[in-house]
Design a protein around this motif. Structure first.
Motif, PDB file in Angstrom:
ATOM      1  N   ALA A 189       0.851  -1.193   0.000  1.00  0.00           N
ATOM      2  CA  ALA A 189       0.000   0.000   0.000  1.00  0.00           C
ATOM      3  C   ALA A 189       0.883   1.237   0.000  1.00  0.00           C
ATOM      4  CB  ALA A 189      -0.916  -0.002   1.216  1.00  0.00           C
ATOM      5  N   ILE A 190       0.706   2.088  -0.995  1.00  0.00           N
ATOM      6  CA  ILE A 190       1.497   3.312  -1.135  1.00  0.00           C
ATOM      7  C   ILE A 190       0.728   4.513  -0.599  1.00  0.00           C
ATOM      8  CG2 ILE A 190       2.552   4.871  -2.817  1.00  0.00           C
ATOM      9  CD1 ILE A 190       3.009   2.273  -4.536  1.00  0.00           C
ATOM     10  N   ARG A 191      -0.558   4.551  -0.880  1.00  0.00           N
ATOM     11  CA  ARG A 191      -1.426   5.643  -0.392  1.00  0.00           C
ATOM     12  C   ARG A 191      -2.754   5.038   0.037  1.00  0.00           C
ATOM     13  NH1 ARG A 191      -3.686  10.260  -4.368  1.00  0.00           N
ATOM     14  NH2 ARG A 191      -4.422   8.376  -5.389  1.00  0.00           N
ATOM     15  N   TYR A 192      -3.247   5.524   1.190  1.00  0.00           N
ATOM     16  CA  TYR A 192      -4.522   5.051   1.721  1.00  0.00           C
ATOM     17  C   TYR A 192      -5.068   6.181   2.582  1.00  0.00           C
ATOM     18  CZ  TYR A 192      -7.812   1.581   3.582  1.00  0.00           C
ATOM     19  OH  TYR A 192      -8.942   0.867   3.915  1.00  0.00           O
ATOM     20  N   GLN A 193      -5.821   7.082   1.951  1.00  0.00           N
ATOM     21  CA  GLN A 193      -6.259   8.315   2.603  1.00  0.00           C
ATOM     22  C   GLN A 193      -7.777   8.438   2.545  1.00  0.00           C
ATOM     23  OE1 GLN A 193      -4.029  10.865  -0.024  1.00  0.00           O
ATOM     24  NE2 GLN A 193      -2.354  11.046   1.453  1.00  0.00           N
ATOM     25  N   TRP A 194      -8.374   8.771   3.714  1.00  0.00           N
ATOM     26  CA  TRP A 194      -9.824   8.883   3.858  1.00  0.00           C
ATOM     27  C   TRP A 194     -10.200  10.357   3.973  1.00  0.00           C
ATOM     28  CZ3 TRP A 194     -13.184   4.503   4.982  1.00  0.00           C
ATOM     29  CH2 TRP A 194     -12.530   3.267   4.877  1.00  0.00           C
ATOM     30  N   PHE A 195     -11.210  10.768   3.202  1.00  0.00           N
ATOM     31  CA  PHE A 195     -11.691  12.147   3.186  1.00  0.00           C
ATOM     32  C   PHE A 195     -13.204  12.141   3.388  1.00  0.00           C
ATOM     33  CE2 PHE A 195      -7.898  11.895   0.646  1.00  0.00           C
ATOM     34  CZ  PHE A 195      -7.187  13.041   0.966  1.00  0.00           C
ATOM     35  N   TYR A 196     -13.710  13.050   4.244  1.00  0.00           N
ATOM     36  CA  TYR A 196     -15.142  13.117   4.534  1.00  0.00           C
ATOM     37  C   TYR A 196     -15.740  14.411   3.995  1.00  0.00           C
ATOM     38  CZ  TYR A 196     -14.539   9.060   7.446  1.00  0.00           C
ATOM     39  OH  TYR A 196     -14.269   7.791   7.874  1.00  0.00           O
ATOM     40  N   ALA A 197     -16.969  14.304   3.485  1.00  0.00           N
ATOM     41  CA  ALA A 197     -17.714  15.478   3.041  1.00  0.00           C
ATOM     42  C   ALA A 197     -18.023  16.344   4.261  1.00  0.00           C
ATOM     43  CB  ALA A 197     -19.020  15.051   2.365  1.00  0.00           C
ATOM     44  N   ALA A 198     -18.214  17.630   4.023  1.00  0.00           N
ATOM     45  CA  ALA A 198     -18.485  18.572   5.114  1.00  0.00           C
ATOM     46  C   ALA A 198     -19.700  18.153   5.934  1.00  0.00           C
ATOM     47  CB  ALA A 198     -18.670  19.980   4.565  1.00  0.00           C
ATOM     48  N   ASP A 199     -20.714  17.563   5.292  1.00  0.00           N
ATOM     49  CA  ASP A 199     -21.916  17.157   6.022  1.00  0.00           C
ATOM     50  C   ASP A 199     -21.806  15.746   6.617  1.00  0.00           C
ATOM     51  OD1 ASP A 199     -22.204  15.470   3.845  1.00  0.00           O
ATOM     52  OD2 ASP A 199     -24.082  16.360   3.154  1.00  0.00           O
ATOM     53  N   GLN A 200     -20.640  15.107   6.442  1.00  0.00           N
ATOM     54  CA  GLN A 200     -20.337  13.790   7.021  1.00  0.00           C
ATOM     55  C   GLN A 200     -21.198  12.650   6.475  1.00  0.00           C
ATOM     56  OE1 GLN A 200     -17.681  13.522   9.814  1.00  0.00           O
ATOM     57  NE2 GLN A 200     -17.302  15.218   8.417  1.00  0.00           N
ATOM     58  N   THR A 201     -21.864  12.865   5.344  1.00  0.00           N
ATOM     59  CA  THR A 201     -22.693  11.800   4.771  1.00  0.00           C
ATOM     60  C   THR A 201     -21.957  11.022   3.682  1.00  0.00           C
ATOM     61  OG1 THR A 201     -23.663  13.244   3.096  1.00  0.00           O
ATOM     62  CG2 THR A 201     -24.811  13.074   5.228  1.00  0.00           C
ATOM     63  N   GLY A 202     -20.785  11.483   3.306  1.00  0.00           N
ATOM     64  CA  GLY A 202     -20.021  10.819   2.268  1.00  0.00           C
ATOM     65  C   GLY A 202     -18.552  10.743   2.631  1.00  0.00           C
ATOM     66  N   CYS A 203     -17.884   9.756   2.058  1.00  0.00           N
ATOM     67  CA  CYS A 203     -16.460   9.556   2.304  1.00  0.00           C
ATOM     68  C   CYS A 203     -15.822   9.055   1.018  1.00  0.00           C
ATOM     69  CB  CYS A 203     -16.280   8.527   3.411  1.00  0.00           C
ATOM     70  SG  CYS A 203     -14.568   8.060   3.728  1.00  0.00           S
ATOM     71  N   LYS A 204     -14.646   9.582   0.713  1.00  0.00           N
ATOM     72  CA  LYS A 204     -13.869   9.070  -0.413  1.00  0.00           C
ATOM     73  C   LYS A 204     -12.523   8.594   0.118  1.00  0.00           C
ATOM     74  CE  LYS A 204     -16.074  11.420  -4.129  1.00  0.00           C
ATOM     75  NZ  LYS A 204     -15.947  11.851  -5.490  1.00  0.00           N
ATOM     76  N   VAL A 205     -12.100   7.459  -0.414  1.00  0.00           N
ATOM     77  CA  VAL A 205     -10.819   6.885  -0.031  1.00  0.00           C
ATOM     78  C   VAL A 205      -9.945   6.849  -1.281  1.00  0.00           C
ATOM     79  CG1 VAL A 205      -9.640   4.950   1.066  1.00  0.00           C
ATOM     80  CG2 VAL A 205     -12.043   5.437   1.631  1.00  0.00           C
ATOM     81  N   LEU A 206      -8.790   7.514  -1.196  1.00  0.00           N
ATOM     82  CA  LEU A 206      -7.826   7.501  -2.287  1.00  0.00           C
ATOM     83  C   LEU A 206      -6.771   6.458  -1.960  1.00  0.00           C
ATOM     84  CD1 LEU A 206      -7.381  11.324  -2.902  1.00  0.00           C
ATOM     85  CD2 LEU A 206      -9.043   9.751  -3.919  1.00  0.00           C
ATOM     86  N   GLU A 207      -6.584   5.527  -2.890  1.00  0.00           N
ATOM     87  CA  GLU A 207      -5.708   4.390  -2.629  1.00  0.00           C
ATOM     88  C   GLU A 207      -4.746   4.185  -3.797  1.00  0.00           C
ATOM     89  OE1 GLU A 207      -8.022   0.899  -1.281  1.00  0.00           O
ATOM     90  OE2 GLU A 207      -9.777   2.218  -1.391  1.00  0.00           O
ATOM     91  N   THR A 208      -3.523   3.826  -3.483  1.00  0.00           N
ATOM     92  CA  THR A 208      -2.543   3.437  -4.490  1.00  0.00           C
ATOM     93  C   THR A 208      -1.812   2.203  -3.977  1.00  0.00           C
ATOM     94  OG1 THR A 208      -2.228   5.714  -5.244  1.00  0.00           O
ATOM     95  CG2 THR A 208      -0.510   4.135  -5.833  1.00  0.00           C
ATOM     96  N   TYR A 209      -1.686   1.222  -4.854  1.00  0.00           N
ATOM     97  CA  TYR A 209      -1.011  -0.028  -4.512  1.00  0.00           C
ATOM     98  C   TYR A 209       0.112  -0.292  -5.495  1.00  0.00           C
ATOM     99  CZ  TYR A 209      -4.982  -0.401  -1.530  1.00  0.00           C
ATOM    100  OH  TYR A 209      -5.921  -0.119  -0.576  1.00  0.00           O
ATOM    101  N   ARG A 210       1.123  -0.979  -5.031  1.00  0.00           N
ATOM    102  CA  ARG A 210       2.315  -1.271  -5.820  1.00  0.00           C
ATOM    103  C   ARG A 210       1.967  -1.993  -7.124  1.00  0.00           C
ATOM    104  NH1 ARG A 210       5.310  -4.480  -2.175  1.00  0.00           N
ATOM    105  NH2 ARG A 210       3.889  -6.120  -2.833  1.00  0.00           N
ATOM    106  N   ASP A 211       1.014  -2.933  -7.044  1.00  0.00           N
ATOM    107  CA  ASP A 211       0.642  -3.741  -8.206  1.00  0.00           C
ATOM    108  C   ASP A 211      -0.665  -4.478  -7.903  1.00  0.00           C
ATOM    109  OD1 ASP A 211       1.447  -5.781  -6.438  1.00  0.00           O
ATOM    110  OD2 ASP A 211       3.388  -6.014  -7.429  1.00  0.00           O
ATOM    111  N   THR A 212      -1.104  -5.278  -8.846  1.00  0.00           N
ATOM    112  CA  THR A 212      -2.359  -6.011  -8.686  1.00  0.00           C
ATOM    113  C   THR A 212      -2.324  -6.932  -7.475  1.00  0.00           C
ATOM    114  OG1 THR A 212      -2.815  -5.901 -11.056  1.00  0.00           O
ATOM    115  CG2 THR A 212      -3.942  -7.628  -9.826  1.00  0.00           C
ATOM    116  N   GLU A 213      -1.196  -7.587  -7.247  1.00  0.00           N
ATOM    117  CA  GLU A 213      -1.092  -8.493  -6.106  1.00  0.00           C
ATOM    118  C   GLU A 213      -1.299  -7.739  -4.797  1.00  0.00           C
ATOM    119  OE1 GLU A 213       1.247  -8.468  -8.634  1.00  0.00           O
ATOM    120  OE2 GLU A 213       0.374 -10.232  -9.586  1.00  0.00           O
ATOM    121  N   ALA A 214      -0.809  -6.509  -4.709  1.00  0.00           N
ATOM    122  CA  ALA A 214      -0.998  -5.699  -3.504  1.00  0.00           C
ATOM    123  C   ALA A 214      -2.468  -5.325  -3.311  1.00  0.00           C
ATOM    124  CB  ALA A 214      -0.121  -4.447  -3.551  1.00  0.00           C
TER     125      ALA A 214
END
Length: 114
Positions: A38-63
């Motif tokens: 796992a290279i990047r694994y970041q959680w972001f919440y909307a201002a109203d807290q009803t939504g969340c986005k997770v940005l992820e980066t992995y080394r390869d498919t196996e990861a």
């Protein structure tokens, strides 16, 4: 391009944000402890807290598959209190596509860039 990038978009059920955040913290800790790919694994919440986005980066498919194995039970808990959709970017193999079957995921094959 070996790296795989993902964006997971969660819509959290009303009144479930605190439970969602507790499970999310468990996911982050599990990734921190168990996933070298796992290279990047970041959680972001909307201002109203009803939504969340997770940005992820992995080394390869196996990861990516190691991640799914590692946090799979926690993801199931998240899906009990939210819905998820997402996007996957990179070299998209058939195996990778099959790994996301049943989920609302769009795939984008890497073409060119820096």
């Amino acid at each position: 391009m070996e790296q795989i990038h993902l964006t997971a978009c969660f819509k959290i059920q009303a009144g479930k944000t605190e439970s969602f955040k507790d499970i999310a913290a468990q996911c982050v800790e599990a990734v921190r402890k168990n996933e070298e790919g796992a290279i990047r694994y970041q959680w972001f919440y909307a201002a109203d807290q009803t939504g969340c986005k997770v940005l992820e980066t992995y080394r390869d498919t196996e990861a990516v598959f190691a991640h799914m194995q590692n946090v799979g039970p926690l993801l199931q808990k998240l899906l009990e209190i939210s819905t998820v959709s997402g996007e996957v970017y990179g070299h998209i193999t058939e195996t990778l596509r099959k790994g996301f079957e049943g989920l609302d995921i769009s795939f984008y094959e890497y073409e060119t860039g820096l």
